[in-house]
Structure formats: C-alpha cells, structure tokens
Design an enzyme around this catalytic site. Structure first.
Site, PDB file in Angstrom:
ATOM      1  N   SER A 127       0.243  -1.782  -0.077  1.00 54.48           N
ATOM      2  CA  SER A 127      -0.166  -0.014   0.278  1.00 54.48           C
ATOM      3  C   SER A 127       0.619   0.904   0.304  1.00 54.48           C
ATOM      4  O   SER A 127       1.458   1.308   0.651  1.00 54.48           O
ATOM      5  CB  SER A 127      -0.953   0.108   1.165  1.00 54.48           C
ATOM      6  OG  SER A 127      -1.526   1.266   1.395  1.00 54.48           O
ATOM      7  N   TYR A 152      -1.378  -1.576  11.455  1.00 53.37           N
ATOM      8  CA  TYR A 152      -1.663  -1.804  10.072  1.00 53.37           C
ATOM      9  C   TYR A 152      -1.080  -1.573   9.123  1.00 53.37           C
ATOM     10  O   TYR A 152      -0.797  -1.623   7.523  1.00 53.37           O
ATOM     11  CB  TYR A 152      -3.999  -1.238   9.433  1.00 53.37           C
ATOM     12  CG  TYR A 152      -3.594  -1.405   7.763  1.00 53.37           C
ATOM     13  CD1 TYR A 152      -4.025  -2.588   7.007  1.00 53.37           C
ATOM     14  CD2 TYR A 152      -3.109  -0.106   7.068  1.00 53.37           C
ATOM     15  CE1 TYR A 152      -4.299  -2.295   5.201  1.00 53.37           C
ATOM     16  CE2 TYR A 152      -3.521  -0.120   5.592  1.00 53.37           C
ATOM     17  CZ  TYR A 152      -4.001  -0.783   5.061  1.00 53.37           C
ATOM     18  OH  TYR A 152      -3.602  -1.305   3.840  1.00 53.37           O
ATOM     19  N   LYS A 156       1.913  -3.895   6.793  1.00 52.47           N
ATOM     20  CA  LYS A 156       2.456  -4.208   5.263  1.00 52.47           C
ATOM     21  C   LYS A 156       3.622  -3.390   4.924  1.00 52.47           C
ATOM     22  O   LYS A 156       4.424  -4.594   4.201  1.00 52.47           O
ATOM     23  CB  LYS A 156       1.658  -2.482   4.843  1.00 52.47           C
ATOM     24  CG  LYS A 156       0.056  -3.353   4.007  1.00 52.47           C
ATOM     25  CD  LYS A 156      -0.237  -3.545   3.620  1.00 52.47           C
ATOM     26  CE  LYS A 156      -1.564  -3.965   3.262  1.00 52.47           C
ATOM     27  NZ  LYS A 156      -1.736  -6.120   2.765  1.00 52.47           N
ATOM     28  N   ASN A 182      -5.336   4.494  -3.594  1.00 50.62           N
ATOM     29  CA  ASN A 182      -6.251   4.607  -3.250  1.00 50.62           C
ATOM     30  C   ASN A 182      -7.653   3.760  -4.620  1.00 50.62           C
ATOM     31  O   ASN A 182      -7.760   4.497  -5.377  1.00 50.62           O
ATOM     32  CB  ASN A 182      -6.769   5.676  -3.055  1.00 50.62           C
ATOM     33  CG  ASN A 182      -6.197   6.420  -1.960  1.00 50.62           C
ATOM     34  OD1 ASN A 182      -5.153   6.712  -1.587  1.00 50.62           O
ATOM     35  ND2 ASN A 182      -7.084   6.590  -1.372  1.00 50.62           N
TER      36      ASN A 182
HETATM   37  N1  UFG Z   1     -12.931  10.971   3.325  1.00 58.30           N
HETATM   38  C1  UFG Z   1     -13.039  12.072   4.243  1.00 58.30           C
HETATM   39  N2  UFG Z   1     -14.467  11.805   4.305  1.00 58.30           N
HETATM   40  C2  UFG Z   1     -14.565  10.623   4.476  1.00 58.30           C
HETATM   41  C3  UFG Z   1     -13.254   9.296   4.393  1.00 58.30           C
HETATM   42  C4  UFG Z   1     -12.411   9.982   3.616  1.00 58.30           C
HETATM   43  O1  UFG Z   1     -13.332  13.110   3.449  1.00 58.30           O
HETATM   44  O2  UFG Z   1     -15.587  10.233   5.470  1.00 58.30           O
HETATM   45  C5  UFG Z   1     -10.903  11.907   3.172  1.00 58.30           C
HETATM   46  C6  UFG Z   1     -10.162  11.224   4.122  1.00 58.30           C
HETATM   47  O3  UFG Z   1      -9.597  12.555   4.916  1.00 58.30           O
HETATM   48  C7  UFG Z   1      -8.725  11.251   2.964  1.00 58.30           C
HETATM   49  C8  UFG Z   1     -10.056  10.647   1.311  1.00 58.30           C
HETATM   50  O4  UFG Z   1     -10.728  11.170   1.489  1.00 58.30           O
HETATM   51  O5  UFG Z   1      -8.413  12.367   2.639  1.00 58.30           O
HETATM   52  C9  UFG Z   1      -9.215   9.978   1.200  1.00 58.30           C
HETATM   53  O6  UFG Z   1      -9.577   9.153   2.496  1.00 58.30           O
HETATM   54  P1  UFG Z   1      -9.859   7.059   2.113  1.00 58.30           P
HETATM   55  O7  UFG Z   1     -10.292   6.760   4.122  1.00 58.30           O
HETATM   56  O8  UFG Z   1     -10.844   6.622   1.590  1.00 58.30           O
HETATM   57  O9  UFG Z   1      -8.333   6.860   1.771  1.00 58.30           O
HETATM   58  P2  UFG Z   1      -6.942   6.595   2.552  1.00 58.30           P
HETATM   59  O10 UFG Z   1      -6.381   7.354   1.849  1.00 58.30           O
HETATM   60  O11 UFG Z   1      -7.133   7.019   4.119  1.00 58.30           O
HETATM   61  O12 UFG Z   1      -7.092   5.242   2.379  1.00 58.30           O
HETATM   62  C10 UFG Z   1      -5.636   4.828   2.532  1.00 58.30           C
HETATM   63  C11 UFG Z   1      -6.024   3.105   2.129  1.00 58.30           C
HETATM   64  C12 UFG Z   1      -5.619   2.301   3.363  1.00 58.30           C
HETATM   65  C13 UFG Z   1      -4.573   2.861   3.520  1.00 58.30           C
HETATM   66  C14 UFG Z   1      -4.628   4.456   4.165  1.00 58.30           C
HETATM   67  C15 UFG Z   1      -3.390   4.516   5.170  1.00 58.30           C
HETATM   68  O13 UFG Z   1      -7.499   3.065   1.867  1.00 58.30           O
HETATM   69  O14 UFG Z   1      -6.056   1.621   3.106  1.00 58.30           O
HETATM   70  O15 UFG Z   1      -4.610   4.956   2.693  1.00 58.30           O
HETATM   71  O16 UFG Z   1      -3.224   6.498   5.111  1.00 58.30           O
HETATM   72  F1  UFG Z   1      -4.497   2.611   5.240  1.00 58.30           F
END
Ligand code: UFG
Length: 341
Positions: A127, A152, A156, A182
């Site tokens: 990831s 988590y 990785k 993502n």
């Molecule tokens: N976000 C929102 N509202 C939500 C959900 C997400 O604003 O309800 C924002 C988050 O703050 C982030 C973006 O949307 O800026 C993407 O969020 P995600 O949760 O979809 O994805 P992430 O980038 O946080 O997560 C990814 C991977 C995970 C990993 C993580 C580590 O999906 O598996 O990065 O940072 F663990």
C-alpha cells in the site's frame, strides 16, 4: 490451454474478486481461498457469473496451516497472489495483536508452504501507506518509507521486509510487491464491487451510500490543508485497472522477465485529486447530489500523496486506463445494484 494455476488468497474481497476475473480472462486457472471474515460468498458468485466458470473455492484462514496445506497439496500452482489481510486502520490501533497475528502470520504461512511445495512466485498487496507523507511528490518506489502511523500500516511494511528477506534467502523464490494507491470503482457489469461492512471508512463507499440515501451527509475531513482547495489529495486508482496490474505482474514472473527477484511497483494513476474534486466529479457524472459538510481533519491522515507510475508503465507495460468519470460511474452503478435502485 491454461497458462498455469494461481492461488488467490482473500479472493472474495474487493480487489481479489476483480483480480480473479482478470486472471481467468487472461487464461490462468484460479483457485480461491478466503475465510469470509470480511466478505461474502456472493462475491465469488459474482466472479462465476462474469466469467462463466466454476472456480474452486476453499473457505479457510491463511493462518490455518493444515487447511492451507490441503490446498497446496491438491494443486500445482505457478504463483500466489496474497490479498488476505485485515485492513481497517482504526481497528488496527485498537486491536494490534489481531492485525499482527492475521497479517504477518498468514503471510509467513503462505511463504512457508510455497517453499515446501516449490511454488516460485508471489505477488503481495502492499500500500501507498508505506510512504506516509512523502517529503517529495510524486512518490517513486525509492521514496523512503516513513514510520507507520498504525499497526495496519506497519504490517504492510513488515510484510514487504519479510518478502525481501525470503526472496534473498530462498533460491527460486520471486516476489513482487504492488503498492496500491486508493482503489475505487467497480466492475462495469456491477456484479462485483466493494462490500463495506457497517459505516464505510473510505471516501468513495461513503459517497455512494450518501447518494443512495443510506447516509445523511458526507463529512469531509479538513479543508485547511496546503492544497488548491484545502482538501486532501490522493491518487484514486480504478479497481479494474488495479486488477490488471496483478495479471501483468504474474505474467512477468511466470515468463521469467523480472530484472530482480524482488521488485516493487507503485500502482496508481499519477494524478492527484482532491476530496472536493472527487465529490463534485461524482455528482456531475452521475447526476446525483451528495450532501456534505466540512469537519475537522481525521487523525492519521496525510495531506497529499500520489504516485510516480513511471516504473510500472515502463517495466510492467501497465498503465491506468479508465477515466475518473468512468470509474465513478461504475461505483454508482454498483451501489444502485446493491440497493436495488
Ligand atoms: N475522507 C473524507 N470523508 C470520509 C472518508 C474519507 O473526507 O468519510 C477523506 C480522507 O480524509 C482522505 C480521503 O478522503 O483525505 C481518502 O480517504 P480514504 O479513507 O478513502 O483513503 P485513505 O487515503 O485514508 O486510505 C488509504 C487506504 C488505506 C490505508 C490508508 C493509510 O485506503 O488502506 O490510505 O493512510 F491504510
């Protein structure tokens, strides 16, 4: 003629199902293993429906050595794609031993059995989380990894290290770690897609559920980042494109085309997209409203991360193809299919 048989662990999951479809379409035989802890048997049915194939499915936990050994004994594999893992960041902070036990234990068991049964090739689901907040963007494969901010994320990093060390030590073992950015979207048939349990953590499932009226309002976590519109930047990769990257990785290994016995590739689009841009694009291409409000930043989130995909483009000959519009249309089609809308 079948190209070879691939063991896919965690194959009932979001990325696993899409990859199983692409492997079968590319001419590989597929045997799937999943403990169904975070997935449904209907996902495997979706794969059967799309491909028109019976797919051998074994319900087993990859930590259950005896059960997994049965699978290795019954089939001759040319490779393994190891998806099986727990993946909720917040849960991993609350239950670190569950995460270390599941994610590290299952990976070690799979590698041990590969060694014992002479299976030479493995693709590991890594990831972009290993980069944390990179000092320089876009992130290349040589961008230094940052200390993990969750158990988590740590699993990785540790699994990547386990793979690197195993490949160095055991003659004939080859490994590719794919660092996903993502993953979003669904198969164009809407027969498979993401099946989040409970309240979604990830952005796109939350958006689709809000558009469907299952959730009242999307919370956007922070608009005070140092980015164009103040919301965080990510690299959203279509799940079908991501699935194809696995097939290309397996073909590279089976075809003897690797430059090193352990290789790492970023799998993303190379394009940063803000949370607001994603929401607005979703609304525009699907003609639906997504009510949202801006709230505070989510703990542990990074400001911006996106991929330099040059290595995957040149070495794997793989490139993200589906447009963001198309991907977000597929995400909505899948949500509507799930809700019977
Ligand atoms: N976000 C929102 N509202 C939500 C959900 C997400 O604003 O309800 C924002 C988050 O703050 C982030 C973006 O949307 O800026 C993407 O969020 P995600 O949760 O979809 O994805 P992430 O980038 O946080 O997560 C990814 C991977 C995970 C990993 C993580 C580590 O999906 O598996 O990065 O940072 F663990």
């Amino acid at each position: 003629m079948e190209k070879g048989k691939v063991l896919v662990t965690g194959a009932a999951g979001y990325i696993g199902t899409h990859t199983a479809v692409k492997l079968i379409n590319a001419g590989f035989g597929v045997v799937v293993v999943d403990n169904l802890s975070n997935s449904e048997l209907s996902a495997i049915e979706g794969v059967r429906e799309i491909t028109g194939r019976e797919i051998p499915f074994v319900q087993a936990d990859c930590n259950d050595r005896a059960a997994l050994e049965e699978v290795f004994r019954a089939h001759e594999f040319c490779g393994v794609i190891h998806f099986a893992a727990s993946k909720a960041v917040g849960e991993s902070v609350e239950q670190p031993l569950l995460y270390y036990g599941n994610n590290l234990g299952s990976f070690v068991t799979v590698l041990e059995l590969m060694k014992e049964y002479g299976v030479p090739n493995i693709v590991f689901s890594s990831s972009a989380t290993v980069y944390g907040q990179p000092d320089v963007l876009p992130a290349t494969e040589t961008t230094p990894r940052k200390p993990a901010t969750s158990p988590y994320g740590n699993t990785k990093q540790i699994c990547e290290d386990i793979l690197r060390d195993s490949v160095a030590a055991y003659e004939g073992l080859n490994g590719i770690a794919l660092r996903y950015f993502n993953p979003i979207g669904a198969h164009p048939s809407a027969l498979i897609g993401e099946l989040p349990k409970g309240v979604p953590n990830n952005l796109v499932p939350f958006i689709t559920q809000t558009a469907a009226g299952v959730r009242e309002c999307l919370s956007i976590f922070g608009d005070d980042y140092n980015t164009g519109d103040g919301t965080a930047l990510r690299d959203y990769i279509d799940v079908v494109d991501l699935a194809k990257a696995h097939v290309v990785a397996v073909e590279r290994m089976v075809g003897g085309d690797m430059k090193e016995q352990y290789e790492i590739f970023n799998i993303g689009t190379g394009r940063p997209v803000s949370v607001l841009e994603l929401v607005r694009t979703f609304e525009k291409v699907n003609g639906v409203a997504v009510p949202y409000k801006i709230v505070g930043r989510r703990a542990g989130d990074v400001e911006a991360v996106w991929a330099d995909t040059t290595l995957a483009n040149t070495e794997l000959g793989w490139k993200a193809e589906r447009s963001l519009d198309e991907t977000l249309r597929s995400a909505w089609k899948w949500e509507k299919h799930l809700r019977g809308l």
